[in-house]
Design a protein around this motif. Structure first.
Motif, short mmCIF file in Angstrom:
data_model
loop_
_atom_site.label_atom_id
_atom_site.label_comp_id
_atom_site.label_asym_id
_atom_site.label_seq_id
_atom_site.Cartn_x
_atom_site.Cartn_y
_atom_site.Cartn_z
N HIS A 108 0.82 -1.20 0.00
CA HIS A 108 0.00 0.00 0.00
C HIS A 108 0.87 1.26 0.00
N PHE A 109 2.11 1.11 -0.40
CA PHE A 109 3.05 2.22 -0.53
C PHE A 109 3.91 1.97 -1.76
N VAL A 110 4.67 2.99 -2.13
CA VAL A 110 5.61 2.88 -3.24
C VAL A 110 7.01 3.09 -2.72
N MET A 111 7.94 2.28 -3.19
CA MET A 111 9.36 2.45 -2.87
C MET A 111 10.14 2.41 -4.18
N TYR A 112 11.02 3.40 -4.37
CA TYR A 112 11.83 3.38 -5.58
C TYR A 112 13.19 4.01 -5.31
N LEU A 113 14.13 3.68 -6.18
CA LEU A 113 15.44 4.32 -6.19
C LEU A 113 15.42 5.43 -7.24
N ALA A 114 15.91 6.60 -6.88
CA ALA A 114 16.00 7.72 -7.81
C ALA A 114 17.46 8.07 -8.01
N LYS A 115 17.93 7.97 -9.25
CA LYS A 115 19.30 8.35 -9.59
C LYS A 115 19.28 9.72 -10.26
N MET A 116 19.60 10.73 -9.46
CA MET A 116 19.60 12.10 -9.96
C MET A 116 20.92 12.37 -10.67
N GLN A 117 20.85 12.94 -11.85
CA GLN A 117 22.03 13.22 -12.64
C GLN A 117 22.32 14.73 -12.62
N GLU A 118 23.24 15.16 -13.43
CA GLU A 118 23.64 16.57 -13.42
C GLU A 118 22.45 17.48 -13.71
N ASN A 119 22.31 18.53 -12.91
CA ASN A 119 21.24 19.53 -13.06
C ASN A 119 19.86 18.88 -13.05
N SER A 120 19.65 18.00 -12.10
CA SER A 120 18.36 17.31 -11.99
C SER A 120 17.49 17.96 -10.92
N ARG A 121 16.19 17.65 -11.00
CA ARG A 121 15.22 18.24 -10.08
C ARG A 121 14.07 17.25 -9.87
N SER A 122 13.60 17.18 -8.63
CA SER A 122 12.51 16.27 -8.32
C SER A 122 11.17 16.85 -8.77
N GLY A 123 10.20 15.96 -8.95
CA GLY A 123 8.82 16.37 -9.14
C GLY A 123 8.05 16.21 -7.84
N LEU A 124 6.80 16.58 -7.85
CA LEU A 124 5.94 16.44 -6.69
C LEU A 124 5.19 15.12 -6.74
N PRO A 125 4.92 14.52 -5.60
CA PRO A 125 4.07 13.32 -5.60
C PRO A 125 2.63 13.69 -5.89
#
Length: 306
Positions: A108-125
């Motif tokens: 009932h949840f999500v788990m993930y790995l995020a590999k941020m690269q050069e000049n990266s930015r997250s999004g909103l859930p």
């Protein structure tokens, strides 16, 4: 596949204990022979380097096409690094993601790995979804709509972001994060707040019924409907309770190696492995080898199961 009998399991544990005791600090269950040109030691590498550079990887399995330790069952899953499939992460910029647990498997949840690269930015859930970030490698800057900025480094930095909370994570070079997301189960007159911290700021707890170190990264107060635990086992330590409970778990092994019982199966596990545990699946862990085990654990709390 035939389920091992108890005597054979005891022999397996004794054999694995003997094998892993002979391993170097860099060793793993399926490690490749050391290169004569490799002089870098584990102590000179970043914290949790094995999560992003696992011992068991495709380059070590070229003679075993199709082999994986990953397993998916009705009430548990073991997702090992050679099975990760990375693709552009939705709503994020210059970031690759590998989803390890989603509702499609029963969580009932999500788990993930995020590999941020050069000049990266997250999004909103999505709306009404809360988020927990844990930096495995690299560093990034967390900002919110109020103008606050927090530098998150690889030394166990983490952040909790409440549902519908405007924020962004920016990375100028590279970073790898473990991310948990869950649709918030709200309670009247209870509101969560942004939390930014690091594991070493949390006091280790020693309880009479356990033989390992436990750190809770979120407050135990009623407004939080899940917690994240850091659990440390020294070689030879194990869970004192053979647990069967209503809580779900999502686990990422950050350091070490050992044996995990899930249901009627017993799995050799090591750093980089991820485990999903459904409600009421029998579970137990024992740490093997020469170095400590540390894992990151999601656990739902503070809500009536009905």
């Amino acid at each position: 596949m035939q389920t091992p009998t108890l005597p054979s399991l005891l022999l397996l544990l004794l054999s694995l204990s003997s094998i892993t005791a002979a391993l170097s600090d860099d060793g793993g269950f399926c490690s490749a022979p050391p290169s004569p040109f490799e002089t870098e030691t584990a102590s000179s590498k970043p914290l949790y380097w094995r999560v992003t550079n696992p011992t068991l990887s495709p380059s070590h399995l070229q003679d075993l096409p199709g082999f994986t330790r990953s397993v998916y069952e009705r009430d548990h899953a073991l997702i090992t690094p050679e099975s990760h499939v990375f693709s552009p992460l939705p709503e994020w910029t210059n970031t690759l993601g590998a989803y390890l647990m989603t509702p499609a498997m029963g969580s009932h949840f999500v788990m993930y790995l995020a590999k941020m690269q050069e000049n990266s930015r997250s999004g909103l859930p999505p709306n009404d979804v809360e988020r927990f970030l844990f930096v495995v490698q690299g560093s990034a800057t967390l900002s919110n709509a109020y103008g606050a900025h927090h530098q998150m480094t690889a030394m166990d930095s983490y952040a909790y972001l409440p549902p519908n909370f405007e924020h962004s994570l920016e990375c100028g070079a590279s970073a790898t994060l473990a991310v948990f997301e869950h649709r918030y189960d709200s309670l009247e007159s209870h509101v969560t707040e942004q939390i930014v911290g690091s594991t070493d700021q949390q006091q280790a707890r020693y309880l009479s019924i356990i033989v390992f170190e436990l750190r809770k990264l979120l407050p135990p107060s009623l407004q939080y409907d899940f917690n994240i635990h850091i659990m440390d086992f020294q070689p030879g330590e194990f869970l004192n309770v053979k647990e069967v409970h209503y809580n779900q778990h999502g686990l990422l092994l950050l350091e070490g190696q050992g044996i995990y019982r899930l249901g009627d199966s017993w799995y050799p596990v090591q750093s980089g492995d991820a485990i999903w545990m459904a409600p009421f699946v029998p579970q137990w862990y024992a740490a093997l080898g020469k170095t400590r085990t540390r894992y990151l654990l999601y656990k739902d709390v503070n809500r009536n199961p009905l």
